[in-house]
Write a protein that holds these residues in place. Sequence first.
Motif, PDB file in Angstrom:
ATOM      1  N   TYR A  49      67.753  30.391 -55.727  1.00  0.00           N
ATOM      2  CA  TYR A  49      68.229  29.209 -55.015  1.00  0.00           C
ATOM      3  C   TYR A  49      67.524  29.057 -53.669  1.00  0.00           C
ATOM      4  N   LEU A  50      67.469  30.125 -52.897  1.00  0.00           N
ATOM      5  CA  LEU A  50      66.821  30.058 -51.584  1.00  0.00           C
ATOM      6  C   LEU A  50      65.352  29.662 -51.704  1.00  0.00           C
TER       7      LEU A  50
ATOM      8  N   ALA B 182      72.669  30.459 -40.689  1.00  0.00           N
ATOM      9  CA  ALA B 182      73.953  29.754 -40.821  1.00  0.00           C
ATOM     10  C   ALA B 182      73.795  28.518 -41.699  1.00  0.00           C
ATOM     11  N   ALA B 183      72.713  27.759 -41.510  1.00  0.00           N
ATOM     12  CA  ALA B 183      72.480  26.568 -42.328  1.00  0.00           C
ATOM     13  C   ALA B 183      72.251  26.969 -43.789  1.00  0.00           C
ATOM     14  N   LEU B 184      71.541  28.048 -44.008  1.00  0.00           N
ATOM     15  CA  LEU B 184      71.306  28.525 -45.377  1.00  0.00           C
ATOM     16  C   LEU B 184      72.603  28.981 -46.031  1.00  0.00           C
ATOM     17  N   ARG B 185      73.445  29.683 -45.279  1.00  0.00           N
ATOM     18  CA  ARG B 185      74.730  30.125 -45.838  1.00  0.00           C
ATOM     19  C   ARG B 185      75.614  28.939 -46.209  1.00  0.00           C
TER      20      ARG B 185
ATOM     21  N   VAL C 185      63.146  24.509 -46.981  1.00  0.00           N
ATOM     22  CA  VAL C 185      63.583  25.152 -45.746  1.00  0.00           C
ATOM     23  C   VAL C 185      62.934  24.547 -44.504  1.00  0.00           C
ATOM     24  N   GLY C 186      61.736  24.014 -44.626  1.00  0.00           N
ATOM     25  CA  GLY C 186      61.121  23.339 -43.484  1.00  0.00           C
ATOM     26  C   GLY C 186      61.933  22.134 -43.059  1.00  0.00           C
ATOM     27  N   ASP C 187      62.369  21.351 -44.046  1.00  0.00           N
ATOM     28  CA  ASP C 187      63.208  20.190 -43.754  1.00  0.00           C
ATOM     29  C   ASP C 187      64.580  20.614 -43.242  1.00  0.00           C
TER      30      ASP C 187
ATOM     31  N   TYR D 275      73.252  17.733 -44.748  1.00  0.00           N
ATOM     32  CA  TYR D 275      71.985  17.981 -45.435  1.00  0.00           C
ATOM     33  C   TYR D 275      71.879  19.480 -45.690  1.00  0.00           C
ATOM     34  N   HIS D 276      71.670  19.858 -46.958  1.00  0.00           N
ATOM     35  CA  HIS D 276      71.661  21.265 -47.338  1.00  0.00           C
ATOM     36  C   HIS D 276      70.307  21.764 -47.834  1.00  0.00           C
ATOM     37  N   GLY D 277      69.286  20.927 -47.783  1.00  0.00           N
ATOM     38  CA  GLY D 277      67.955  21.378 -48.139  1.00  0.00           C
ATOM     39  C   GLY D 277      67.619  21.379 -49.623  1.00  0.00           C
TER      40      GLY D 277
END
Length: 165
Positions: A56-57, A34-37, A62-64, A130-132
């Motif tokens: 992009y991914l 969900a956060a990645l989307r 992603v750890g943060d 925050y989106h990483g």
Amino acid sequence: MIAEDVRIDPAALARLHETSGAGLWDVSSDALGAALRVSVAHRFAAPPDQQDLETYLASLHVGDLALATACRDGHDGAWEHFIRELRPALYAAARTVAGDDGREIADSLYGELFGLAAPDGTRRSLLAYYHGRSRLVTWLRSVLVQRTIDRRRQTSRLTPLDTEG
């Protein structure tokens, strides 16, 4: 584009979940997904093609993002890690940017990061933004600088203008 429009390959999500260390903070694959989307939806105006999505991914921290997701959801261990690892850097940045007021600004920022109670009783954390795309500590410094600027603007409005007679 809205987050529900984003389709992340289940194998890629499993790989990102594993490499992020999300399990340390009890962040489920669904929660990280969900956060990645949301991050993808924030970055792209229209659904990206598979290659752009994968690129992009792969570029995300992603750890943060997993840590921020866990903190946003109130995981105690994640908050302990956050405070132990990120607070010293945030306080140092606060002293550099805001001088004597830095500690107070940083502490008020922690309140916003933990989450303020909304009228409906839910907690709304600043970490939802925050989106990483950058390291979490870099994002925190940016937010701190913006809060310092906002505070100075507010206090300058309250300072009377000198009048010459």
